[in-house]
Design an enzyme around this catalytic site. Structure first.
Site, PDB file in Angstrom:
ATOM      1  N   LEU A 160      86.984-126.754  48.446  1.00  0.00           N
ATOM      2  CA  LEU A 160      87.329-127.763  47.433  1.00  0.00           C
ATOM      3  C   LEU A 160      88.539-127.345  46.601  1.00  0.00           C
ATOM      4  CD1 LEU A 160      83.677-128.585  46.349  1.00  0.00           C
ATOM      5  CD2 LEU A 160      85.261-130.161  47.465  1.00  0.00           C
ATOM      6  N   GLU A 168      77.447-112.763  42.476  1.00  0.00           N
ATOM      7  CA  GLU A 168      77.582-113.380  41.145  1.00  0.00           C
ATOM      8  C   GLU A 168      77.166-114.832  41.313  1.00  0.00           C
ATOM      9  OE1 GLU A 168      78.228-111.576  38.657  1.00  0.00           O
ATOM     10  OE2 GLU A 168      79.151-109.806  39.520  1.00  0.00           O
ATOM     11  N   CYS A 189      79.378-121.171  35.281  1.00  0.00           N
ATOM     12  CA  CYS A 189      78.154-120.387  35.496  1.00  0.00           C
ATOM     13  C   CYS A 189      77.521-120.007  34.160  1.00  0.00           C
ATOM     14  CB  CYS A 189      78.445-119.158  36.344  1.00  0.00           C
ATOM     15  SG  CYS A 189      79.843-118.201  35.768  1.00  0.00           S
ATOM     16  N   GLU A 214      69.855-125.210  37.379  1.00  0.00           N
ATOM     17  CA  GLU A 214      71.216-125.085  36.869  1.00  0.00           C
ATOM     18  C   GLU A 214      71.908-126.437  37.005  1.00  0.00           C
ATOM     19  OE1 GLU A 214      74.229-123.081  39.284  1.00  0.00           O
ATOM     20  OE2 GLU A 214      75.009-122.197  37.448  1.00  0.00           O
TER      21      GLU A 214
HETATM   22  O1  TXE Z   1      78.913-122.624  45.224  1.00  0.00           O
HETATM   23  P1  TXE Z   1      78.516-122.500  46.764  1.00  0.00           P
HETATM   24  P2  TXE Z   1      79.949-123.593  44.535  1.00  0.00           P
HETATM   25  C1  TXE Z   1      78.179-120.223  40.577  1.00  0.00           C
HETATM   26  C2  TXE Z   1      77.783-121.352  39.696  1.00  0.00           C
HETATM   27  C3  TXE Z   1      77.259-122.363  40.697  1.00  0.00           C
HETATM   28  C4  TXE Z   1      78.161-122.132  41.904  1.00  0.00           C
HETATM   29  C5  TXE Z   1      79.204-123.218  42.047  1.00  0.00           C
HETATM   30  O2  TXE Z   1      76.856-120.968  38.702  1.00  0.00           O
HETATM   31  O3  TXE Z   1      75.927-122.100  41.040  1.00  0.00           O
HETATM   32  O4  TXE Z   1      78.783-120.887  41.685  1.00  0.00           O
HETATM   33  O5  TXE Z   1      80.089-122.944  43.084  1.00  0.00           O
HETATM   34  C6  TXE Z   1      80.756-120.397  50.428  1.00  0.00           C
HETATM   35  N1  TXE Z   1      77.481-117.856  53.450  1.00  0.00           N
HETATM   36  N2  TXE Z   1      79.103-119.353  39.916  1.00  0.00           N
HETATM   37  O6  TXE Z   1      79.369-124.953  44.458  1.00  0.00           O
HETATM   38  O7  TXE Z   1      78.281-123.820  47.394  1.00  0.00           O
HETATM   39  C7  TXE Z   1      81.421-121.683  50.022  1.00  0.00           C
HETATM   40  O8  TXE Z   1      82.208-122.224  51.067  1.00  0.00           O
HETATM   41  C8  TXE Z   1      78.689-117.486  52.987  1.00  0.00           C
HETATM   42  C9  TXE Z   1      78.595-118.076  39.476  1.00  0.00           C
HETATM   43  O9  TXE Z   1      81.306-123.439  45.190  1.00  0.00           O
HETATM   44  O10 TXE Z   1      77.433-121.488  46.803  1.00  0.00           O
HETATM   45  C10 TXE Z   1      82.238-121.257  48.824  1.00  0.00           C
HETATM   46  O11 TXE Z   1      83.442-120.613  49.208  1.00  0.00           O
HETATM   47  N3  TXE Z   1      79.450-118.295  52.218  1.00  0.00           N
HETATM   48  C11 TXE Z   1      79.499-117.281  38.702  1.00  0.00           C
HETATM   49  C12 TXE Z   1      81.353-120.223  48.160  1.00  0.00           C
HETATM   50  O12 TXE Z   1      80.487-119.756  49.189  1.00  0.00           O
HETATM   51  C13 TXE Z   1      78.966-119.495  51.876  1.00  0.00           C
HETATM   52  C14 TXE Z   1      80.833-117.739  38.354  1.00  0.00           C
HETATM   53  C15 TXE Z   1      80.485-120.757  47.020  1.00  0.00           C
HETATM   54  O13 TXE Z   1      79.841-121.933  47.449  1.00  0.00           O
HETATM   55  C16 TXE Z   1      77.691-119.931  52.326  1.00  0.00           C
HETATM   56  C17 TXE Z   1      81.201-119.023  38.910  1.00  0.00           C
HETATM   57  C18 TXE Z   1      76.936-119.035  53.147  1.00  0.00           C
HETATM   58  N4  TXE Z   1      75.718-119.347  53.610  1.00  0.00           N
HETATM   59  C19 TXE Z   1      80.355-119.787  39.650  1.00  0.00           C
HETATM   60  N5  TXE Z   1      77.463-121.168  51.810  1.00  0.00           N
HETATM   61  C20 TXE Z   1      79.103-115.924  38.178  1.00  0.00           C
HETATM   62  N6  TXE Z   1      77.830-115.543  38.243  1.00  0.00           N
HETATM   63  O14 TXE Z   1      79.952-115.191  37.687  1.00  0.00           O
HETATM   64  C21 TXE Z   1      78.542-121.501  51.061  1.00  0.00           C
HETATM   65  N7  TXE Z   1      79.462-120.492  51.118  1.00  0.00           N
END
Ligand code: TXE
Length: 493
Positions: free
Chosen positions: A180, A249, A283, A382
């Site tokens: 995205l 994270e 987050c 969340e």
């Molecule tokens: O997450 P997704 P999103 C967290 C925030 C929220 C999330 C939002 O709290 O929960 O991030 O981000 C890839 N194996 N934080 O919607 O869908 C995917 O393509 C490997 C925490 O993007 O989980 C993308 O590049 N990779 C925070 C990335 O993972 C996979 C700070 C994240 O996607 C995968 C900011 C898989 N099975 C946001 N599935 C902190 N704690 O500091 C998806 N991806």
């Protein structure tokens, strides 16, 4: 049509995998397509990163640090260009994109200045059985190829926060941004290329979750994953098979706790910022607001007034406070959670709907809910959107109970003039980060990460750097004796 590329073995390439269309979240116009990598591209990226590692891990740390500083300078030189790509893809107001870019520059500067000293060998002596008999050298060795997988909500800052320490420690990196915000991913890699990072040390592979999963399954030595807890569990399981180092994270549902002795105006302003910046897609957003019961009504009145005055709009408009959500699906999820809360008895104090003035764009009005209960999704999950449930509490004990009634444990924010009380409470709240009279500030100097389903490991500070190394002991025996008293044979005759 602009196609978003990958960067493999020092070359920009357009892989032939799935083309993922990307819409501008404020206008719903198609802005580009992301060319996903195939398995063969991943293999090339890994092969290249392994070669890159050989050279980079042998480059003196001072030289590596110089390169990070150079990237920091380029970040500032290109701030406007980077910020506008962030706003284009993510939708956040330009001022927030600028904050991201400035924050990233701080990381480049920090690790550029500190890495060499943080990774210096340490020496200890142990007086066993005689003084000075053992000397230990503790050395910090790079791990190898590190996969960095990042989300869309801080598409520039998070990759920089995680790539910088990985490279400073001497690792090479294969980086997969969220599909995205793939163009921001391109911008990041362009900076390192321009700064003169040797071929293969940083590779960029584009694609969705499946590409992330495939990357985790390669023989990378470590995975630094920032994203949702659901995908985080999947990553942890996949890494466990080979005990790959993981830094996860993940999501959060941070409590924002306001005591009756707090400076109310400051607490209200903090809650407005904490819950609504980034359209609530952060987050460490203040996702559950807890207010002591004797000031509850006053707080809610002021909070609602400020929340409903925020201006929703396109992030490129200077007057915009809250941009769109990242996608139609994300907005539908938020909207469903609000409806579920309302049907279970929550009261909408403001918002609670799609703003009427927009024909296009994934906008959602800033929303405040009262009469909420712990079983509602807005309290237990969340919610990545501008929705603030506010709940009263009686005393410290009940505040802790509510604060900890979540599977997450990322951050927490406490508002009181009584510092002792704040510290006491901080130690009871299950989280990795606590802010006192502040919310969601981040510095490279302090460790960042969560407990419970918010993840494992830390980034930022020396703790973040140490996640990226193998801490080795070299144990040197200084005695020159033919045997030790604990060696075989045990019966010495
Ligand atoms: O997450 P997704 P999103 C967290 C925030 C929220 C999330 C939002 O709290 O929960 O991030 O981000 C890839 N194996 N934080 O919607 O869908 C995917 O393509 C490997 C925490 O993007 O989980 C993308 O590049 N990779 C925070 C990335 O993972 C996979 C700070 C994240 O996607 C995968 C900011 C898989 N099975 C946001 N599935 C902190 N704690 O500091 C998806 N991806």
């Amino acid at each position: 049509m602009n196609i978003i590329r990958s960067f493999i073995n020092g070359e920009w390439v357009v892989p032939s995998g799935e083309r993922i269309p990307k819409l501008n979240p404020a206008t719903e116009e198609l802005i580009h397509k992301v060319a996903s990598v195939r398995a063969s591209d991943l293999k090339n990226a890994l092969d290249s990163a392994k070669k890159g590692f050989y050279e980079w891990s042998r480059t003196p740390v001072e030289q590596r640090a110089e390169l990070l500083k150079k990237v920091g300078q380029l970040i500032m030189d290109r701030m406007d260009e980077i910020s506008s790509v962030i706003t284009l893809e993510n939708g956040k107001p330009l001022v927030e994109s600028n904050m991201e870019v400035t924050g990233a520059q701080m990381y480049a500067e920090y690790y550029g200045a500190e890495a060499a000293q943080m990774l210096r060998d340490e020496t200890r002596t142990v007086d066993f059985p005689q003084p000075g008999n053992y000397e230990f050298r503790i050395t910090f060795e790079p791990l190898g190829v590190v996969a960095v997988i990042s989300p869309w909500n801080w598409p520039f800052l998070i990759p920089i926060q995680t790539i910088m320490p990985a490279l400073a420690a001497g690792n090479s990196v294969v980086f997969k941004p969220s599909s995205l915000t793939a163009m921001v991913g391109e911008k990041i890699v362009e900076l390192f290329e321009k700064a003169g990072l040797p071929r293969g040390v940083l590779n960029l592979v584009q694609g969705g979750g499946r590409v992330g999963e495939m990357l985790v399954g390669t023989d990378v030595k470590a995975v630094v994953f920032t994203g949702g807890s659901k995908a985080g569990v999947q990553v942890a399981l996949n890494c466990a098979k080979e005990f790959k180092r993981t830094v996860l994270e993940l999501g959060g549902s941070d409590p924002f706790v306001v005591f009756d002795d707090a400076n109310m105006e400051e607490a209200v302003n903090g809650a407005v910022y904490g819950r609504f910046f980034g359209a609530g897609q952060i987050c460490v957003s203040a996702k559950r607001i807890l207010v002591q019961e004797n000031v509850f009504n006053d707080f809610v009145k002021m909070f609602v007034e400020k929340a409903s005055s925020l201006k929703v709009g396109n992030g490129f408009e200077p007057s915009t406070d809250i941009g769109p959500l990242i996608s139609r699906e994300q907005r539908a999820y938020v909207s469903r959670a609000v409806k579920q809360a309302v049907s279970a008895g929550a009261r909408v104090m403001c918002g609670g709907s799609l703003p009427r003035e927009f024909k296009k764009g994934f906008f959602y009005s800033p929303t405040v809910l009262t009469d909420v209960s712990l079983s509602m999704k807005v309290m237990s999950e969340e919610i990545f959107g501008p929705v603030a449930p506010v709940i009263p509490f009686r005393d410290e004990k009940q505040a802790i109970l509510i604060a900890n009634s979540t599977k997450y444990g990322l951050g927490a924010s406490i508002w009181t003039v009584d510092e002792e009380k704040a510290v006491r409470l901080s130690r009871e709240i299950e989280s990795g980060i606590v802010w006192v009279n502040d919310v969601a500030v981040t510095f490279p100097h302090a460790p960042w990460g969560g407990v419970k389903q918010s993840g494992v490991g830390r980034h930022s500070s020396r703790y973040g750097l140490l996640e990226m190394v193998n801490i080795r002991q070299i144990c040197i025996n200084k005695m020159r004796e033919p045997t030790r008293m604990w060696w075989l044979p045990y019966s010495k005759g």
